[in-house]
Scaffold this active site. Structure first.
Site, mmCIF file in Angstrom:
data_model
loop_
_atom_site.group_PDB
_atom_site.id
_atom_site.type_symbol
_atom_site.label_atom_id
_atom_site.label_comp_id
_atom_site.label_asym_id
_atom_site.label_seq_id
_atom_site.Cartn_x
_atom_site.Cartn_y
_atom_site.Cartn_z
ATOM 1 N NE ARG A 163 -0.690 10.419 6.931
ATOM 2 C CZ ARG A 163 -0.500 9.853 8.262
ATOM 3 N NH1 ARG A 163 0.355 9.291 8.296
ATOM 4 N NH2 ARG A 163 -1.050 10.305 9.465
ATOM 5 C CB SER A 214 -7.220 13.768 6.033
ATOM 6 O OG SER A 214 -7.645 13.496 7.333
ATOM 7 C CD GLU A 289 -3.961 11.324 3.940
ATOM 8 O OE1 GLU A 289 -3.559 12.427 4.395
ATOM 9 O OE2 GLU A 289 -4.220 10.376 4.394
HETATM 10 C C1 FAD Z 1 -13.390 7.145 7.528
HETATM 11 C C2 FAD Z 1 -11.908 7.138 7.051
HETATM 12 C C3 FAD Z 1 -10.774 7.652 7.906
HETATM 13 C C4 FAD Z 1 -9.730 7.527 7.589
HETATM 14 N N1 FAD Z 1 -8.600 7.852 8.458
HETATM 15 C C5 FAD Z 1 -7.253 8.036 8.021
HETATM 16 C C6 FAD Z 1 -6.137 8.212 9.183
HETATM 17 O O1 FAD Z 1 -6.510 8.581 10.364
HETATM 18 N N2 FAD Z 1 -5.021 8.056 8.713
HETATM 19 C C7 FAD Z 1 -4.519 7.654 7.567
HETATM 20 O O2 FAD Z 1 -3.267 7.671 7.211
HETATM 21 N N3 FAD Z 1 -5.622 7.352 6.541
HETATM 22 C C8 FAD Z 1 -6.871 7.204 7.001
HETATM 23 N N4 FAD Z 1 -7.975 6.984 5.951
HETATM 24 C C9 FAD Z 1 -7.358 6.493 4.647
HETATM 25 C C10 FAD Z 1 -6.937 5.050 4.489
HETATM 26 O O3 FAD Z 1 -7.879 4.392 5.361
HETATM 27 C C11 FAD Z 1 -5.932 4.668 4.426
HETATM 28 O O4 FAD Z 1 -4.768 5.397 3.606
HETATM 29 C C12 FAD Z 1 -5.490 3.259 4.284
HETATM 30 O O5 FAD Z 1 -4.606 2.837 4.743
HETATM 31 C C13 FAD Z 1 -5.819 2.833 2.818
HETATM 32 O O6 FAD Z 1 -5.606 1.404 2.947
HETATM 33 P P1 FAD Z 1 -6.531 0.546 1.826
HETATM 34 O O7 FAD Z 1 -6.426 -0.792 2.175
HETATM 35 O O8 FAD Z 1 -8.107 0.959 1.905
HETATM 36 O O9 FAD Z 1 -6.064 1.054 0.414
HETATM 37 P P2 FAD Z 1 -6.735 1.475 -0.908
HETATM 38 O O10 FAD Z 1 -7.502 2.734 -0.450
HETATM 39 O O11 FAD Z 1 -7.208 0.410 -1.534
HETATM 40 O O12 FAD Z 1 -5.314 1.701 -1.750
HETATM 41 C C14 FAD Z 1 -4.633 3.061 -1.442
HETATM 42 C C15 FAD Z 1 -3.268 3.066 -2.312
HETATM 43 O O13 FAD Z 1 -2.578 1.818 -1.667
HETATM 44 C C16 FAD Z 1 -2.405 1.019 -2.719
HETATM 45 N N5 FAD Z 1 -2.195 -0.468 -2.180
HETATM 46 C C17 FAD Z 1 -3.407 -0.989 -1.627
HETATM 47 N N6 FAD Z 1 -2.596 -1.995 -1.226
HETATM 48 C C18 FAD Z 1 -1.713 -2.208 -1.649
HETATM 49 C C19 FAD Z 1 -0.494 -3.481 -1.546
HETATM 50 N N7 FAD Z 1 -0.847 -4.549 -0.843
HETATM 51 N N8 FAD Z 1 0.733 -3.325 -2.039
HETATM 52 C C20 FAD Z 1 1.009 -2.102 -2.829
HETATM 53 N N9 FAD Z 1 0.104 -1.147 -2.925
HETATM 54 C C21 FAD Z 1 -1.091 -1.306 -2.428
HETATM 55 C C22 FAD Z 1 -3.181 1.211 -3.903
HETATM 56 O O14 FAD Z 1 -2.774 1.118 -5.007
HETATM 57 C C23 FAD Z 1 -3.483 2.739 -3.658
HETATM 58 O O15 FAD Z 1 -2.717 3.409 -4.294
HETATM 59 C C24 FAD Z 1 -9.213 7.045 6.173
HETATM 60 C C25 FAD Z 1 -10.285 6.688 5.452
HETATM 61 C C26 FAD Z 1 -11.447 6.712 5.671
HETATM 62 C C27 FAD Z 1 -12.530 6.044 5.019
#
Ligand code: FAD
Length: 333
Positions: A163, A214, A289
């Site tokens: 992570r 999580s 996380e």
């Molecule tokens: C129902 C649910 C289930 C989930 N299950 C999992 C799981 O099983 N495993 C897991 O790992 N995660 C899980 N997550 C968490 C989340 O989905 C992941 O961490 C996901 O990868 C975040 O992507 P995002 O585009 O939504 O990023 P955001 O939430 O928008 O941002 C997360 C971070 O990434 C940075 N960021 C976003 N895009 C970029 C970019 N292009 N360049 C640089 N930095 C960037 C942001 O600044 C921030 O710090 C879950 C979330 C939910 C709501």
């Protein structure tokens, strides 16, 4: 300003937690070139900004966002499959990429089929499931540095570990991702595996109420001694605990759900209470996380954000927990 601009955006509509105040300005770039010019422009103007993807892992401040919010999403979400390689634009949705791989008979990223987020956010978090991280499949990442210069990093240069990626430290934008997968699999077999993963997730995780997935990171040393964070939190009697509109999910104790009208303060208060109690009982300070986005655009682990002392005092945060950071994301108190 390069990109499509929207003013006064309700962040609660965007965040998967359905929490957050109003963002003054959200910019949505429509190409990597536009993203690079936008970053150059922001640097030249010396303007505070924050990049977000699908907001599935973000807790926005109740005070909203005064910094410029750069949202990478559907305007930059293309995919291209070439042999066993998949080229993804940064806003490509993780489940869509998993489906594209399945249709091409490519195996290796089934574990991301149920993760709701963009590939940019997934790479930044080195997210994944089933004990995998997306970093295992990455060959190369196209980057944009804080001055707007386009570059690239090999997987090795991305510093992937559980992570974690180097992007959490460098401030670079993930502007494109090249994945290398294993060819020659039957799409039907991959599909069945993905359906199994989705079924397991549906059975175990809350899906009717807003959450960010999580909350606490699973750490190998802690896991070996005490078990997964959800089980530990449950044993300590926190399952179902409420703070305002936020609740430790009665279904899975490592999820905090918004039962309606939850504030960032409610979520931070629950996180702090759980962390403190787990630290007292086990000696481990659990790493969080989920990321907290302050009104000035600072993105930090929600565990480090503390709890606002008064809702109208953004500067006054009560920080809980102290101690040494353990490898893999925990601190031994
Ligand atoms: C129902 C649910 C289930 C989930 N299950 C999992 C799981 O099983 N495993 C897991 O790992 N995660 C899980 N997550 C968490 C989340 O989905 C992941 O961490 C996901 O990868 C975040 O992507 P995002 O585009 O939504 O990023 P955001 O939430 O928008 O941002 C997360 C971070 O990434 C940075 N960021 C976003 N895009 C970029 C970019 N292009 N360049 C640089 N930095 C960037 C942001 O600044 C921030 O710090 C879950 C979330 C939910 C709501």
């Amino acid at each position: 300003m390069p990109g499509a601009v929207e003013e006064r955006v309700d962040l609660a509509r965007h965040s998967h937690w359905r929490i957050g105040g109003t963002a003054d300005i959200v910019v949505r770039p429509r190409s990597v070139d536009e993203l690079s010019r936008l970053y150059g422009w922001l640097a030249a103007q010396d303007l505070a900004h924050v990049v977000i993807g699908g907001s599935t892992n973000l807790l926005f401040s109740d005070e909203g966002l005064r910094a410029i919010c750069v949202e990478i999403g559907s305007g930059l979400a293309g995919l291209r499959v070439e042999g066993n390689l998949i080229f993804c634009e940064p806003g490509a949705w993780a489940p869509h990429i998993a489906r594209g791989a399945m249709q091409a008979g490519l195996t290796g990223i089934e574990h991301i089929c149920g993760i709701p987020g963009t590939i940019g956010g997934l790479v930044y978090m080195n997210g994944g499931s089933q004990r995998h991280g997306i970093g295992e499949a990455v060959v190369r990442v196209v980057t944009i540095d804080p001055q707007g210069r386009i570059g690239s990093r090999t997987a090795e240069e991305c510093g992937f570990r559980y992570r974690h990626s180097i992007f959490q430290e460098t401030g670079e934008i993930v502007a494109g991702v090249e994945l290398n997968l294993t060819p020659g699999s039957d799409p039907g077999t991959i599909r069945r595996e993905m359906l199994k993963i989705m079924g397991d997730r549906r059975r175990k995780f809350p899906h009717r109420q807003p959450s960010c997935g999580s909350v606490f990171v699973s750490n190998p040393a802690f896991y070996a001694e005490y078990g997964p964070p959800g089980a530990v939190i449950e044993r300590m009697g926190f399952k179902g605990l409420r703070e305002g509109g936020a609740q430790v999910s009665p279904r899975h104790a490592n999820f905090i759900v918004n039962t309606g009208g939850a504030t960032a303060r409610d979520v931070l208060a629950l996180i702090q209470r759980i962390r403190q109690r787990v630290a007292e009982e086990t000696g481990y300070v659990m790493e969080v996380e989920a990321r907290f986005v302050s009104s000035s655009g600072r993105v930090i682990s929600a565990g480090e954000a503390g709890v606002p002392v008064a809702s109208n005092n953004a500067a006054g945060y009560d920080h809980g927990g102290s101690g040494r950071v353990m490898p893999g994301g925990f601190r031994k108190a």
